[in-house]
Design a protein around this motif. Sequence first.
Motif, short mmCIF file in Angstrom:
data_model
loop_
_atom_site.label_atom_id
_atom_site.label_comp_id
_atom_site.label_asym_id
_atom_site.label_seq_id
_atom_site.Cartn_x
_atom_site.Cartn_y
_atom_site.Cartn_z
N TYR A 171 42.41 -12.94 32.31
CA TYR A 171 43.48 -13.54 31.39
C TYR A 171 44.64 -12.56 30.96
O TYR A 171 44.39 -11.53 30.52
N TYR A 172 45.81 -12.99 31.15
CA TYR A 172 46.92 -12.48 30.93
C TYR A 172 47.98 -13.07 29.71
O TYR A 172 47.62 -14.05 29.39
N VAL A 173 49.01 -12.30 29.66
CA VAL A 173 49.89 -12.74 28.53
C VAL A 173 50.39 -14.28 28.95
O VAL A 173 50.38 -14.38 30.37
N VAL A 178 44.21 -16.57 37.24
CA VAL A 178 44.55 -16.68 38.70
C VAL A 178 43.06 -16.94 39.21
O VAL A 178 41.97 -16.87 38.50
N GLY A 179 43.09 -17.96 40.36
CA GLY A 179 41.73 -18.62 40.72
C GLY A 179 41.48 -17.72 42.00
O GLY A 179 41.92 -16.45 42.23
N ALA A 198 38.55 -21.21 38.63
CA ALA A 198 38.21 -21.97 39.63
C ALA A 198 37.55 -23.14 39.06
O ALA A 198 37.73 -24.40 39.54
N GLU A 199 36.77 -22.95 37.95
CA GLU A 199 36.13 -24.30 37.21
C GLU A 199 37.11 -25.00 36.96
O GLU A 199 36.89 -26.62 36.59
N ALA A 200 38.31 -24.51 36.55
CA ALA A 200 39.22 -25.25 35.65
C ALA A 200 40.37 -25.80 36.79
O ALA A 200 41.18 -26.47 36.16
N GLY A 201 40.21 -25.70 37.89
CA GLY A 201 40.86 -26.14 38.92
C GLY A 201 41.88 -25.34 39.48
O GLY A 201 42.96 -25.64 40.40
N LEU A 202 42.20 -24.17 39.17
CA LEU A 202 42.99 -23.10 39.36
C LEU A 202 42.64 -22.53 40.80
O LEU A 202 41.44 -21.67 40.92
#
Length: 284
Positions: A171-173, A178-179, A198-202
């Motif tokens: 988790y970034y600003v 990223v996936g 990846a679970e979130a579709g990224l």
Amino acid sequence: MRPSDLKPWLAALVLTGAAAFAATAGADPRPQRVVSINLCTDQLALMLADPGQLISVSKLAQDPSSSSMADLARAYPTNGSGAEEVYLLKPDLVLGGTFTSPATVSMLENLGIRVELFAPARSLADVPKRLKQMGKALGQEDKAATMIATFETDLATLSAAPEHRPRAALYYVNSYSVGDHTLAGDILRAGGFDNVAAEAGLRQGGTLALEQLILLDPDVIIEGRDYPGQARAEEVLHHPALHALSGTRVAGTVTDRDWICGTPLVLSAVRNIRDLRLSLEAAQ
């Protein structure tokens, strides 16, 4: 016909050409004046070039916040990656990235300078490919092959499959994450974590809303760097909701300059992630 049978000026030309050929026939075919204008090619070239072969690196090479080889790079003159400046260095090879300004690349090539472009690494599997490409460009194939073999052996040791894979978020600003189809995502996988992005579709990079991150409820949140200065984009890293997750560990900044380029230095990033996973296991 002997050179002495020719006109004096033509005989001199023939003899001069023959001498030049003899002088260069045994010359080293490798490029002798190499200039790098990209952070990642800086580091690959610093690893593989012979002393004196690399004559200039980009300014970012000496930035300790971006370059894992900043200390070594300080021994080299820097350039601003502009075509005019690079041309004046009289290189026989320029190393750049596929995102280097097309105008810069075109100008250098039109001036007769060879330019070798390197794509950014999207996975750990790209590291040997970039080493091989750099080894060929510099005429250092044997050195590159040795480095590739060492890298692959060390990576296999570090990324041995764990019995249990915790779930993690990078988790970034500005709520960026990223996936799996990124170098950072692959580092996370090799270190023994599953990626909740990846679970979130990224698949690559994108926004992972704070609310969505909380609902995903990862085992650990690995935060990106909080740069100097103040910006609203940074506030998400300090939101109290992150620290209110009872079963989630906020690991703070683990990602750093070793995560940026596809070089063997990514092994340090994999090691840090593996050690984080082992610390989670020890705390259970």
